[in-house]
Design a protein around this motif. Structure first.
Motif, short mmCIF file in Angstrom:
data_model
loop_
_atom_site.label_atom_id
_atom_site.label_comp_id
_atom_site.label_asym_id
_atom_site.label_seq_id
_atom_site.Cartn_x
_atom_site.Cartn_y
_atom_site.Cartn_z
N LEU A 219 0.67 -1.18 0.10
CA LEU A 219 -0.04 -0.16 0.07
C LEU A 219 0.83 1.39 0.01
O LEU A 219 0.34 2.30 -0.37
CB LEU A 219 -0.76 0.11 1.15
N LYS A 220 2.09 1.21 0.41
CA LYS A 220 2.78 2.41 0.54
C LYS A 220 2.95 3.41 -0.50
O LYS A 220 2.70 4.54 -0.42
CB LYS A 220 4.33 1.91 1.08
N PRO A 221 3.03 2.70 -1.87
CA PRO A 221 3.21 3.78 -2.97
C PRO A 221 1.69 4.10 -3.41
O PRO A 221 0.89 3.56 -4.11
CB PRO A 221 3.74 2.75 -3.99
N GLY A 222 1.34 5.29 -2.98
CA GLY A 222 0.19 5.89 -3.38
C GLY A 222 -1.10 5.56 -2.57
O GLY A 222 -2.20 5.77 -3.07
N ALA A 223 -0.94 4.75 -1.65
CA ALA A 223 -2.27 4.40 -0.78
C ALA A 223 -2.02 4.44 0.80
O ALA A 223 -0.89 4.91 1.22
CB ALA A 223 -2.43 2.77 -0.91
#
Length: 693
Positions: free
Chosen positions: A335-339
């Motif tokens: 989830l870290k990239p863009g969430a």
């Protein structure tokens, strides 16, 4: 929209059990209004109100009969408006629990829908004709014989003079039995993936979607700032209602959850409602994986801000630190990239977190604080549930007649009928039923725990064995954590307040990236939070709202004293655990591109202890820091050494673990606030420490 929710702490209120203000034994909006100052002092930012629309309460409000009317037990629309004004005036937002997958079978829409096959609202729900057989390769089985997991289509119920045929498909219901109910009036089945009194809406019908969008706008106009979307992963159903495959997922739920249709409907609702009105959204989406979750929360897809996923609350061994660390890491990586993620350990459907993850008998206080430390320092927005801030345990009613959860009671009766051992059936029921989290909030040691007046019968009893656990005792410092015993000092409530304040003070605990340290340790959870951009600053308006004492600087001028690193260490077990914290482990932490400055010189002196559930106040004197921040005793000598350590370990039920002898263990005393971490430490049961650097 603004990402203010990343800095927030959400507090769930199960209104029915929060506070009764009108002497009917049922919590209400008036009771919530009475406690707004308490909630403000706790430090929470968003109040999630469990369903409050009018309902016959087959499923405690999750079966709505009128979306634009308040449930009479909770008050009036004027009471709701007063609650919204009171929360907003104190800087808190309101989250509405919106049930969009289904309604009550008493809703006027469904009454019209079932009246005839030609009614204009017939297609607002999911209706299907009986099928002609059990499916290829399956024998005929009666409806009452086809339990969960039966892969064929069961024959419909035998009604006098009516041929009910076979069910339209083999789908199961979460609440037992099959997901179809025969309606004799029109000779068709309607779909209900929950109770038969909760028929599913047909989101494929544009009229249904338009009406749900209108309802959401109506509540936003009324002051709602956010939505928790109940069972939203079920709103999309595949066309033609195909059978679940064989072999299939347990219970045959796989065809009506997390479908492409659901994502299409949410994108439309986001475009029509969520984005234009800048409201926060979090969806209940059981069965998602870290990879499939991105379809809901990737900012480029424009669906939801966060989702609730449940793998961590259904772990086979909830005290396996490496397994829990692994789940946290998987979700972060996905989830870290863009969430963004939502963090929680309990809610209205789950057992109390101190009972399911901690030790609710002997170390309730310490384990409750350890769980709070993980919740409030993890990556994502923390969601608290009422009563966790005082460490309420499960109800453990000795009398089955004290329980109200009709679906759990059905399972209890089925267990007895099946011939299972009654003691085992009761033990399983007591730990898993939903009433564990729905007993009254305990405000005082008075009769009925201050939830309602002494001469009023509450809708569900207050567990008598837990009466000593209440807000009043916590505030007064009369904190009892074990039978017959008590301790002085700060209690669980103070711990929650302090951790929430610490989270608000330091952006690294809210916005910092996540890097697990030594993730394979079976007993200790350890991770770094770090600011990827040291010049990170916040929105000035949000900074003021969060109550920051330090002024916000411009982006090229970091706030003075800003911490860029946090180190969290938690013994996730009820026995002592040895832990070796080396700079090498920190510098090699997963997802960490470059070693933090605090450990580049080969020491841990850049960190200082900000919070610890075994820590003692004081400033470490000269030389103490090199010993790991040990606490001097009254004579000024450092506690620990070689004398008594082995005996202490035996008393705690642990062993020396990583360390071969007492001489190999530099730290055995209680750590001092402000001290640096030791490279080798013997953590007490449920010990947690939060260091900043």
């Amino acid at each position: 929209m603004s990402d203010w929710f990343k800095d927030s702490v959400v507090y769930q209120i199960y209104t029915r059990s929060f506070k009764d203000s009108n002497r009917d034994g049922i919590g209400d909006f008036g009771g919530v209004i009475e406690k707004l100052d308490y909630l403000k002092d706790l430090g929470v930012d968003v109040l999630w109100l469990s369903p409050f629309c009018d309902s016959p309460n087959d499923d405690n409000g999750y079966d709505i009969s009128d979306y634009l009317t308040i449930m009479p037990e909770f008050g009036t629309m004027d009471d709701f408006d007063a609650l919204v004004r009171g929360a907003h005036s104190r800087g808190m937002k309101i989250m509405m629990d919106l049930v969009m997958n289904h309604t009550s079978d008493e809703h006027p829409w469904f009454l019209e829908s079932r009246s005839s096959r030609n009614n204009p609202k017939r297609d607002w729900y999911i209706w299907a004709q009986p099928s002609q057989g059990p499916g290829e390769g399956f024998e005929e089985i009666d409806f009452d014989q086809a339990g969960r997991g039966y892969a064929g289509r069961a024959r419909g119920p035998r009604l006098s003079g009516v041929d009910t045929g076979f069910l339209p498909n083999n789908w199961d219901s979460y609440f037992g039995g099959k997901a179809w109910e025969f309606d004799p009036q029109t000779g068709e089945y309607y779909c209900h993936i929950f109770s038969k009194k909760q028929p599913d809406l047909n989101w494929a019908n544009p009229e249904v979607r338009e009406e749900m969008f209108r309802i959401a706008h109506w509540w936003i106009d009324r002051g709602v700032d956010a939505f928790r979307l109940d069972a939203v992963h079920h709103i999309g159903k595949p066309e033609d209602w195909p059978d679940a495959p064989v072999p299939k997922e347990p219970w045959g739920f796989c065809l009506y959850k997390n479908t492409p249709e659901t994502h299409a409907y949410l994108q439309e609702m986001n475009r029509r409602v969520f984005q234009p009105r800048a409201v926060l959204t979090v969806g209940e989406t059981g069965g998602t994986t870290p990879e499939s979750a991105r379809l809901y929360v990737d900012s480029d897809r424009n669906e939801l801000d966060m989702i609730f996923h449940f793998a961590h609350v259904h772990m086979e061994n909830p005290n396996d630190a490496s397994a829990l660390t692994g789940l946290m890491s998987q979700w972060y990586a996905a989830l870290k990239p863009g969430a963004w993620d939502a963090q929680f350990f309990s809610n209205h459907d789950l057992p109390r977190q101190v009972s399911s993850f901690g030790d609710d008998r002997w170390l309730r206080g310490k384990s409750a604080k350890a769980i709070a430390a993980l919740l409030l320092t993890s990556w994502g927005t923390p969601f608290m549930y009422q009563g966790e801030e005082i460490g309420l345990p499960n109800a453990y009613f000795p009398d089955i007649g004290d329980y109200r959860d009709i679906h759990a009671l059905r399972g209890y009766r089925e267990g007895l009928v099946s011939g299972e051992d009654p003691e085992l059936v009761m033990a399983v029921f007591q730990t898993r039923n939903r009433d564990n989290s729905r007993t009254p909030m305990q405000w005082s040691g008075e009769a009925n725990a201050g939830f309602c007046e002494a001469d009023v019968q509450p809708w569900i009893p207050v567990p008598q064995q837990n009466r000593h656990i209440n807000v009043g005792a916590e505030l007064a410092g009369r904190v009892e954590y074990a039978p017959g015993g008590s301790i002085g000092g700060a209690g669980i409530l103070s711990w929650y307040r302090d951790l929430i304040a610490l989270r608000k003070r330091y952006s690294v605990l809210r916005r910092g990236a996540y890097a697990p340290v030594n993730p394979n340790h079976s007993r200790v959870i350890c991770y770094l939070r770090y600011l990827e951009d040291p010049a990170f600053t916040e929105d000035p308006a949000r900074s003021k709202e969060l109550g920051h004492s330090s002024p916000v600087q411009s982006e090229d001028q970091p706030r003075a004293g800003e911490k860029t690193l946090a180190l969290v260490i938690i013994n996730w077990t009820g026995t002592q655990a040895d832990y070796h914290l080396s700079p090498r482990l920190l510098s090699q932490a997963e997802y960490l591109d470059t070693p933090p400055e605090a450990v580049k010189d080969g020491s841990l002196s850049g960190f200082s202890l900000e919070a610890g559930n075994y820590a003692v106040p004081g400033t470490p004197g000269p030389g103490e820091e090199s010993l790991g921040g040990l606490c001097p005793d009254e004579s000024g000598a450092i506690q620990g050494g070689t004398t008594g350590v082995a005996d202490f370990a035996a008393a705690l039920g642990g062993d020396s673990g990583e360390f071969d002898s007492d001489d190999d263990l530099p730290e055995t005393g209680r750590p001092v606030l402000g001290s640096a971490p030791a490279k080798k430490m013997r953590l007490r049961p449920w010990e947690c420490r939060v260091y900043l650097g």
